[in-house]
Design a protein around this motif. Structure first.
Motif, PDB file in Angstrom:
ATOM      1  N   THR A  19       0.951  -1.128  -0.127  1.00  0.00           N
ATOM      2  CA  THR A  19      -0.126  -0.078   0.078  1.00  0.00           C
ATOM      3  C   THR A  19       0.834   1.217  -0.074  1.00  0.00           C
ATOM      4  O   THR A  19       0.416   2.215  -0.661  1.00  0.00           O
ATOM      5  CB  THR A  19      -1.065   0.144   1.191  1.00  0.00           C
ATOM      6  OG1 THR A  19      -0.268  -0.185   2.282  1.00  0.00           O
ATOM      7  CG2 THR A  19      -2.099  -1.296   1.214  1.00  0.00           C
ATOM      8  N   LEU A  20       1.874   1.449   0.644  1.00  0.00           N
ATOM      9  CA  LEU A  20       2.582   2.604   0.703  1.00  0.00           C
ATOM     10  C   LEU A  20       3.077   3.345  -0.470  1.00  0.00           C
ATOM     11  O   LEU A  20       3.021   4.224  -0.902  1.00  0.00           O
ATOM     12  CB  LEU A  20       3.644   2.587   1.982  1.00  0.00           C
ATOM     13  CG  LEU A  20       4.484   4.016   1.997  1.00  0.00           C
ATOM     14  CD1 LEU A  20       3.432   5.097   2.517  1.00  0.00           C
ATOM     15  CD2 LEU A  20       5.568   3.848   3.178  1.00  0.00           C
ATOM     16  N   GLN A  22       2.396   1.810  -3.382  1.00  0.00           N
ATOM     17  CA  GLN A  22       1.201   2.038  -4.275  1.00  0.00           C
ATOM     18  C   GLN A  22       0.647   3.325  -4.163  1.00  0.00           C
ATOM     19  O   GLN A  22       0.473   4.151  -5.136  1.00  0.00           O
ATOM     20  CB  GLN A  22       0.207   1.106  -4.150  1.00  0.00           C
ATOM     21  CG  GLN A  22       0.450  -0.269  -4.606  1.00  0.00           C
ATOM     22  CD  GLN A  22      -0.494  -1.233  -4.472  1.00  0.00           C
ATOM     23  OE1 GLN A  22      -1.427  -1.277  -3.413  1.00  0.00           O
ATOM     24  NE2 GLN A  22      -0.365  -2.572  -4.792  1.00  0.00           N
ATOM     25  N   TRP A  23       0.475   3.701  -3.027  1.00  0.00           N
ATOM     26  CA  TRP A  23      -0.163   5.233  -2.589  1.00  0.00           C
ATOM     27  C   TRP A  23       0.888   6.541  -3.254  1.00  0.00           C
ATOM     28  O   TRP A  23       0.490   7.103  -3.736  1.00  0.00           O
ATOM     29  CB  TRP A  23      -0.200   5.363  -1.259  1.00  0.00           C
ATOM     30  CG  TRP A  23      -0.598   6.822  -0.505  1.00  0.00           C
ATOM     31  CD1 TRP A  23      -1.918   7.473  -0.660  1.00  0.00           C
ATOM     32  CD2 TRP A  23       0.177   7.625  -0.138  1.00  0.00           C
ATOM     33  NE1 TRP A  23      -1.744   8.421  -0.304  1.00  0.00           N
ATOM     34  CE2 TRP A  23      -0.540   8.876   0.013  1.00  0.00           C
ATOM     35  CE3 TRP A  23       1.442   7.800  -0.006  1.00  0.00           C
ATOM     36  CZ2 TRP A  23      -0.038   9.936   0.792  1.00  0.00           C
ATOM     37  CZ3 TRP A  23       2.013   8.808   0.684  1.00  0.00           C
ATOM     38  CH2 TRP A  23       1.272   9.861   0.926  1.00  0.00           C
ATOM     39  N   LEU A  27       1.120   9.797  -6.205  1.00  0.00           N
ATOM     40  CA  LEU A  27       1.427  11.282  -5.720  1.00  0.00           C
ATOM     41  C   LEU A  27       1.814  12.211  -7.096  1.00  0.00           C
ATOM     42  O   LEU A  27       2.129  11.672  -7.909  1.00  0.00           O
ATOM     43  CB  LEU A  27       2.260  11.459  -4.824  1.00  0.00           C
ATOM     44  CG  LEU A  27       2.228  10.860  -3.526  1.00  0.00           C
ATOM     45  CD1 LEU A  27       3.233  11.186  -2.463  1.00  0.00           C
ATOM     46  CD2 LEU A  27       0.872  11.253  -2.604  1.00  0.00           C
ATOM     47  N   ASP A  41      -2.755  13.220  -3.749  1.00  0.00           N
ATOM     48  CA  ASP A  41      -2.673  11.721  -3.948  1.00  0.00           C
ATOM     49  C   ASP A  41      -3.408  11.285  -5.033  1.00  0.00           C
ATOM     50  O   ASP A  41      -4.005  12.358  -5.708  1.00  0.00           O
ATOM     51  CB  ASP A  41      -2.990  10.900  -2.747  1.00  0.00           C
ATOM     52  CG  ASP A  41      -4.229  11.021  -2.263  1.00  0.00           C
ATOM     53  OD1 ASP A  41      -5.135  11.475  -2.899  1.00  0.00           O
ATOM     54  OD2 ASP A  41      -4.966  10.468  -1.075  1.00  0.00           O
ATOM     55  N   ASP A  43      -6.413  10.079  -5.442  1.00  0.00           N
ATOM     56  CA  ASP A  43      -7.743  10.485  -5.255  1.00  0.00           C
ATOM     57  C   ASP A  43      -7.886  11.803  -5.002  1.00  0.00           C
ATOM     58  O   ASP A  43      -9.002  12.632  -5.062  1.00  0.00           O
ATOM     59  CB  ASP A  43      -8.387   9.700  -3.966  1.00  0.00           C
ATOM     60  CG  ASP A  43      -8.225   8.340  -3.892  1.00  0.00           C
ATOM     61  OD1 ASP A  43      -8.426   7.854  -5.115  1.00  0.00           O
ATOM     62  OD2 ASP A  43      -7.962   7.699  -3.055  1.00  0.00           O
ATOM     63  N   ASN A 143      -1.118   9.785   7.227  1.00  0.00           N
ATOM     64  CA  ASN A 143      -1.191   8.407   6.602  1.00  0.00           C
ATOM     65  C   ASN A 143      -0.589   7.624   7.516  1.00  0.00           C
ATOM     66  O   ASN A 143      -0.053   6.525   7.304  1.00  0.00           O
ATOM     67  CB  ASN A 143      -0.006   8.440   5.357  1.00  0.00           C
ATOM     68  CG  ASN A 143      -0.352   9.526   4.592  1.00  0.00           C
ATOM     69  OD1 ASN A 143      -1.327   9.566   3.959  1.00  0.00           O
ATOM     70  ND2 ASN A 143       0.633  10.576   4.271  1.00  0.00           N
ATOM     71  N   ILE A 146      -1.590   3.440   6.897  1.00  0.00           N
ATOM     72  CA  ILE A 146      -0.643   3.081   5.664  1.00  0.00           C
ATOM     73  C   ILE A 146       0.657   2.740   6.163  1.00  0.00           C
ATOM     74  O   ILE A 146       1.369   1.650   5.930  1.00  0.00           O
ATOM     75  CB  ILE A 146      -0.573   4.060   4.516  1.00  0.00           C
ATOM     76  CG1 ILE A 146      -1.786   4.216   3.682  1.00  0.00           C
ATOM     77  CG2 ILE A 146       0.519   3.646   3.563  1.00  0.00           C
ATOM     78  CD1 ILE A 146      -1.760   5.159   2.557  1.00  0.00           C
ATOM     79  N   GLU A 150       2.862  -0.735   6.469  1.00  0.00           N
ATOM     80  CA  GLU A 150       4.041  -0.788   5.820  1.00  0.00           C
ATOM     81  C   GLU A 150       5.070  -1.240   6.985  1.00  0.00           C
ATOM     82  O   GLU A 150       6.028  -1.958   6.592  1.00  0.00           O
ATOM     83  CB  GLU A 150       4.481   0.426   5.123  1.00  0.00           C
ATOM     84  CG  GLU A 150       5.438   0.556   4.129  1.00  0.00           C
ATOM     85  CD  GLU A 150       5.276  -0.675   3.059  1.00  0.00           C
ATOM     86  OE1 GLU A 150       6.416  -1.231   2.676  1.00  0.00           O
ATOM     87  OE2 GLU A 150       3.956  -0.654   2.694  1.00  0.00           O
TER      88      GLU A 150
END
Length: 171
Positions: A19-20, A22-23, A27, A41, A43, A143, A146, A150
């Motif tokens: 996740t980290l 991918q997040w 950016l 990000d 979204d 975050n 996340i 991680e």
């Protein structure tokens, strides 16, 4: 500026990079309606903006950096905190960053600063190899979920446990 000698700071298991990273891969830097830069990000959620300068200055002031100290900064963002840290003239300023869009800006910024070392990767995967610092600047409260997830991928159990204990004390 020196590029990191720590090749081990890439994920040790790319299939579980998760996740980290991918997040971070989502950016991007954009301008708001007032023409100020923002880090967003995937979204469209604002991570940091130029208008956060006063809050960021307060955070860096609380770090009490001094000339000749060594500083670890986790995440470069728009570079506002890094600029403030540099005003204290640290002997060594290591910045860990994993977002491609941010890394591009960081590398360009670091070229003119011989005391800056860029470490590519997530802070959790790099942690066991980073060494010791006089000051650590870490602003990832937005975050937290996340980062906790991680941290479970950090290869050093002792570092994982210390991180979770610190969160419990603050919680």
């Amino acid at each position: 500026a020196v590029t990191s000698p720590w090749a081990a700071c890439t994920f040790y298991d790319m299939e579980s990079a998760g996740t980290l990273q991918q997040w971070a891969d989502g950016l991007r830097v954009a301008k708001n309606d007032q023409g100020e830069e923002q880090l967003l990000d995937a979204d469209g959620y604002m991570i940091v903006s130029e208008s956060d300068t006063a809050e960021l200055r307060k955070s860096v002031d609380e770090l009490m950096c001094c000339e000749g100290c060594s500083v670890l900064e986790v995440g470069f963002g728009l570079g506002k905190c890094a600029e403030l840290i540099q005003q204290a003239k640290p002997k060594m300023h290591t910045i860990v960053e994993c977002a491609p869009a941010v890394l591009q800006r960081l590398r360009e910024w670091a070229k003119a600063r011989s005391n800056v070392t860029v470490v590519e990767g997530t802070w959790q995967s790099c942690l066991p190899n980073l060494g010791s610092f006089d000051r650590i600047f870490f602003d990832a409260s937005k975050n937290l979920e996340i980062n906790v997830q991680e941290m479970q991928r950090c290869p050093d159990v002792q570092h994982r446990n210390l991180y979770l204990q610190a969160l419990q004390r603050e919680g």
